[in-house]
Design a protein around this motif. Structure first.
Motif, PDB file in Angstrom:
ATOM      1  N   ALA A  99     -12.796  -3.151  13.534  1.00  0.00           N
ATOM      2  CA  ALA A  99     -12.118  -1.872  13.315  1.00  0.00           C
ATOM      3  C   ALA A  99     -10.972  -1.683  14.298  1.00  0.00           C
ATOM      4  CB  ALA A  99     -13.115  -0.725  13.447  1.00  0.00           C
ATOM      5  N   ILE A 100     -11.106  -2.253  15.499  1.00  0.00           N
ATOM      6  CA  ILE A 100     -10.049  -2.158  16.505  1.00  0.00           C
ATOM      7  C   ILE A 100      -8.832  -2.949  16.049  1.00  0.00           C
ATOM      8  CG2 ILE A 100      -9.446  -2.614  18.915  1.00  0.00           C
ATOM      9  CD1 ILE A 100     -12.495  -2.469  19.510  1.00  0.00           C
ATOM     10  N   LYS A 101      -9.075  -4.159  15.552  1.00  0.00           N
ATOM     11  CA  LYS A 101      -7.974  -4.993  15.065  1.00  0.00           C
ATOM     12  C   LYS A 101      -7.338  -4.373  13.830  1.00  0.00           C
ATOM     13  CE  LYS A 101      -6.800  -9.788  14.018  1.00  0.00           C
ATOM     14  NZ  LYS A 101      -7.275 -11.189  13.992  1.00  0.00           N
ATOM     15  N   GLN A 102      -8.147  -3.805  12.972  1.00  0.00           N
ATOM     16  CA  GLN A 102      -7.617  -3.156  11.771  1.00  0.00           C
ATOM     17  C   GLN A 102      -6.717  -1.988  12.141  1.00  0.00           C
ATOM     18  OE1 GLN A 102     -10.632  -1.896   9.003  1.00  0.00           O
ATOM     19  NE2 GLN A 102      -9.162  -1.157   7.499  1.00  0.00           N
ATOM     20  N   ALA A 103      -7.126  -1.206  13.148  1.00  0.00           N
ATOM     21  CA  ALA A 103      -6.319  -0.073  13.604  1.00  0.00           C
ATOM     22  C   ALA A 103      -4.997  -0.562  14.185  1.00  0.00           C
ATOM     23  CB  ALA A 103      -7.093   0.735  14.645  1.00  0.00           C
ATOM     24  N   ALA A 104      -5.061  -1.649  14.968  1.00  0.00           N
ATOM     25  CA  ALA A 104      -3.852  -2.198  15.587  1.00  0.00           C
ATOM     26  C   ALA A 104      -2.873  -2.706  14.531  1.00  0.00           C
ATOM     27  CB  ALA A 104      -4.241  -3.333  16.537  1.00  0.00           C
ATOM     28  N   ASN A 105      -3.380  -3.462  13.564  1.00  0.00           N
ATOM     29  CA  ASN A 105      -2.519  -4.026  12.531  1.00  0.00           C
ATOM     30  C   ASN A 105      -1.896  -2.945  11.655  1.00  0.00           C
ATOM     31  OD1 ASN A 105      -3.514  -6.348  13.646  1.00  0.00           O
ATOM     32  ND2 ASN A 105      -4.541  -7.076  11.812  1.00  0.00           N
ATOM     33  N   TYR A 109       2.208  -1.874  11.396  1.00  0.00           N
ATOM     34  CA  TYR A 109       2.914  -1.816  10.108  1.00  0.00           C
ATOM     35  C   TYR A 109       3.532  -0.437   9.880  1.00  0.00           C
ATOM     36  CZ  TYR A 109       3.682  -1.873   5.068  1.00  0.00           C
ATOM     37  OH  TYR A 109       4.242  -1.777   3.828  1.00  0.00           O
ATOM     38  N   ARG A 110       2.789   0.601  10.201  1.00  0.00           N
ATOM     39  CA  ARG A 110       3.300   1.956   9.993  1.00  0.00           C
ATOM     40  C   ARG A 110       4.495   2.248  10.885  1.00  0.00           C
ATOM     41  NH1 ARG A 110      -2.041   5.871   9.320  1.00  0.00           N
ATOM     42  NH2 ARG A 110      -3.154   4.550   7.829  1.00  0.00           N
ATOM     43  N   LEU A 111       4.486   1.667  12.087  1.00  0.00           N
ATOM     44  CA  LEU A 111       5.599   1.865  13.021  1.00  0.00           C
ATOM     45  C   LEU A 111       6.750   0.913  12.750  1.00  0.00           C
ATOM     46  CD1 LEU A 111       3.508   2.340  16.295  1.00  0.00           C
ATOM     47  CD2 LEU A 111       4.724   4.111  15.021  1.00  0.00           C
ATOM     48  N   LYS A 112       6.583   0.068  11.709  1.00  0.00           N
ATOM     49  CA  LYS A 112       7.606  -0.900  11.309  1.00  0.00           C
ATOM     50  C   LYS A 112       7.868  -1.953  12.387  1.00  0.00           C
ATOM     51  CE  LYS A 112       9.921   2.538   8.336  1.00  0.00           C
ATOM     52  NZ  LYS A 112       8.982   2.279   7.256  1.00  0.00           N
ATOM     53  N   TRP A 113       6.837  -2.290  13.140  1.00  0.00           N
ATOM     54  CA  TRP A 113       6.956  -3.374  14.124  1.00  0.00           C
ATOM     55  C   TRP A 113       6.788  -4.736  13.461  1.00  0.00           C
ATOM     56  CZ3 TRP A 113       3.479  -1.163  18.642  1.00  0.00           C
ATOM     57  CH2 TRP A 113       4.124  -0.039  19.188  1.00  0.00           C
ATOM     58  N   VAL A 114       6.116  -4.759  12.316  1.00  0.00           N
ATOM     59  CA  VAL A 114       5.937  -5.990  11.554  1.00  0.00           C
ATOM     60  C   VAL A 114       6.256  -5.699  10.090  1.00  0.00           C
ATOM     61  CG1 VAL A 114       4.205  -6.985  13.101  1.00  0.00           C
ATOM     62  CG2 VAL A 114       3.474  -5.483  11.231  1.00  0.00           C
ATOM     63  N   LYS A 115       6.613  -6.737   9.341  1.00  0.00           N
ATOM     64  CA  LYS A 115       6.939  -6.566   7.925  1.00  0.00           C
ATOM     65  C   LYS A 115       5.691  -6.320   7.088  1.00  0.00           C
ATOM     66  CE  LYS A 115      11.120  -9.408   8.117  1.00  0.00           C
ATOM     67  NZ  LYS A 115      11.808 -10.622   7.593  1.00  0.00           N
ATOM     68  N   ASN A 116       4.607  -6.956   7.482  1.00  0.00           N
ATOM     69  CA  ASN A 116       3.332  -6.758   6.794  1.00  0.00           C
ATOM     70  C   ASN A 116       2.194  -7.093   7.750  1.00  0.00           C
ATOM     71  OD1 ASN A 116       2.651  -9.728   6.489  1.00  0.00           O
ATOM     72  ND2 ASN A 116       4.574  -9.635   5.335  1.00  0.00           N
ATOM     73  N   GLN A 117       0.989  -6.653   7.421  1.00  0.00           N
ATOM     74  CA  GLN A 117      -0.150  -6.841   8.317  1.00  0.00           C
ATOM     75  C   GLN A 117      -0.597  -8.299   8.399  1.00  0.00           C
ATOM     76  OE1 GLN A 117      -3.286  -3.831   8.172  1.00  0.00           O
ATOM     77  NE2 GLN A 117      -1.991  -2.554   6.863  1.00  0.00           N
ATOM     78  N   MET A 118      -0.200  -9.114   7.439  1.00  0.00           N
ATOM     79  CA  MET A 118      -0.568 -10.524   7.453  1.00  0.00           C
ATOM     80  C   MET A 118      -0.015 -11.235   8.690  1.00  0.00           C
ATOM     81  SD  MET A 118      -2.515 -11.449   4.941  1.00  0.00           S
ATOM     82  CE  MET A 118      -2.219 -13.204   4.869  1.00  0.00           C
ATOM     83  N   GLU A 119       1.110 -10.760   9.220  1.00  0.00           N
ATOM     84  CA  GLU A 119       1.717 -11.376  10.387  1.00  0.00           C
ATOM     85  C   GLU A 119       0.794 -11.341  11.598  1.00  0.00           C
ATOM     86  OE1 GLU A 119       5.757 -10.273  11.385  1.00  0.00           O
ATOM     87  OE2 GLU A 119       6.095  -9.533   9.349  1.00  0.00           O
ATOM     88  N   LEU A 120      -0.065 -10.325  11.655  1.00  0.00           N
ATOM     89  CA  LEU A 120      -0.911 -10.132  12.825  1.00  0.00           C
ATOM     90  C   LEU A 120      -2.314 -10.725  12.688  1.00  0.00           C
ATOM     91  CD1 LEU A 120       0.055  -6.468  13.707  1.00  0.00           C
ATOM     92  CD2 LEU A 120       0.309  -8.428  15.224  1.00  0.00           C
ATOM     93  N   ASN A 187       0.680  -4.088  22.792  1.00  0.00           N
ATOM     94  CA  ASN A 187       1.278  -2.834  22.340  1.00  0.00           C
ATOM     95  C   ASN A 187       0.789  -2.437  20.962  1.00  0.00           C
ATOM     96  OD1 ASN A 187       3.389  -1.557  24.216  1.00  0.00           O
ATOM     97  ND2 ASN A 187       3.853  -3.736  24.389  1.00  0.00           N
ATOM     98  N   CYS A 188       0.514  -3.414  20.108  1.00  0.00           N
ATOM     99  CA  CYS A 188      -0.022  -3.111  18.780  1.00  0.00           C
ATOM    100  C   CYS A 188      -1.417  -2.493  18.887  1.00  0.00           C
ATOM    101  CB  CYS A 188      -0.087  -4.379  17.937  1.00  0.00           C
ATOM    102  SG  CYS A 188       1.521  -4.986  17.369  1.00  0.00           S
ATOM    103  N   ILE A 189      -2.264  -3.079  19.753  1.00  0.00           N
ATOM    104  CA  ILE A 189      -3.613  -2.548  19.938  1.00  0.00           C
ATOM    105  C   ILE A 189      -3.551  -1.142  20.529  1.00  0.00           C
ATOM    106  CG2 ILE A 189      -5.826  -2.871  21.100  1.00  0.00           C
ATOM    107  CD1 ILE A 189      -5.270  -5.892  21.067  1.00  0.00           C
ATOM    108  N   ASN A 190      -2.661  -0.958  21.501  1.00  0.00           N
ATOM    109  CA  ASN A 190      -2.518   0.347  22.138  1.00  0.00           C
ATOM    110  C   ASN A 190      -2.060   1.397  21.125  1.00  0.00           C
ATOM    111  OD1 ASN A 190      -2.599   1.678  24.872  1.00  0.00           O
ATOM    112  ND2 ASN A 190      -0.503   2.198  24.288  1.00  0.00           N
ATOM    113  N   ALA A 191      -1.123   1.024  20.264  1.00  0.00           N
ATOM    114  CA  ALA A 191      -0.635   1.944  19.236  1.00  0.00           C
ATOM    115  C   ALA A 191      -1.742   2.281  18.238  1.00  0.00           C
ATOM    116  CB  ALA A 191       0.560   1.336  18.506  1.00  0.00           C
ATOM    117  N   GLY A 192      -2.610   1.291  17.969  1.00  0.00           N
ATOM    118  CA  GLY A 192      -3.721   1.526  17.054  1.00  0.00           C
ATOM    119  C   GLY A 192      -4.624   2.641  17.527  1.00  0.00           C
TER     120      GLY A 192
END
Length: 217
Positions: A99-105, A109-120, A187-192
């Motif tokens: 659930a932690i990784k799901q929140a981070a990914n 994506y919502r913050l537009k840091w990645v094009k899609n969640q598959m990247e992470l 930073n992705c995990i922190n944003a999650g």
């Protein structure tokens, strides 16, 4: 006869690195694990098992006990006395680390840091001694009562576990030669923890519970 020329394949090594991290709760965490009773009811519905007409009497404290993700020391009886004995003997509780990784990914994506969640998904992994669970530390869970809407204007009471103050330790494993740097992953995990959160009534579900931030060792 001409011989087939052998082809040389160069395998690029992965640079797997590991760092210890800690997620620290900023707001209380409400947990709601699937109880054995609930899973049996779903299985019975899917297999067409015969239902009994008698309705079991509800036990709020048992609902609380079953809502927890027990790692060690789950009591055989769902009573306050048995629960306190389990606490005294060092009972441990957890939460799905996925659930932690799901929140981070999702946050990335919502913050537009990645094009899609598959990247992470394959860029990093969160490991603990309990496999797919991380241990929730910091406080003993308390029982909370909430009124929830269940559709068509009806309501019901829910009894779940709540950790007022909490944190969880784990190991972040990542490929340093991959497309995501350690700083980006952190930073992705922190944003999650701020955008999505964990558990019931988290920010992702219009609540404010289960928010967290990340710390590195």
């Amino acid at each position: 006869m001409a011989t087939k020329k052998e082809e040389t394949v160069q395998i690029k090594p992965l640079d797997i690195q590991r760092v210890n991290i800690r997620i620290v709760g900023d707001t209380p965490l409400i947990v709601h694990a699937w109880s054995d009773k609930a899973k049996k009811m779903m299985l019975d519905a899917q297999t067409g098992a015969t239902k009994t007409s008698a309705k079991e009497k509800r036990d709020p404290f048992d609902d609380f006990i079953q809502s927890l993700y027990w790692l060690e020391g789950k009591p055989e009886k769902s009573t306050p006395e048995a629960f306190m004995k389990a606490v005294e003997k060092g009972a441990k509780w957890g939460f799905p680390v996925g659930a932690i990784k799901q929140a981070a990914n999702s946050a990335a994506y919502r913050l537009k840091w990645v094009k899609n969640q598959m990247e992470l998904r394959g860029s990093y992994f969160l490991n603990t001694e309990y496999g797919d669970m991380c241990e929730i530390k910091g406080s003993v869970p308390e029982m909370r009562e909430d009124m929830v809407r269940i559709g068509m204007g009806s309501a019901d009471l829910r009894y779940r576990g709540e950790f007022k103050n909490w944190y969880a330790d784990m190991t972040l494993e990542y490929n340093a030669s991959g497309g995501m740097s350690l700083e980006q992953i952190i930073n992705c995990i922190n944003a999650g923890g701020y955008v999505c959160g964990l558990g019931e009534w988290r920010p992702e579900k219009d609540g404010s519970f289960g928010k967290f931030h990340i710390e590195t060792a």
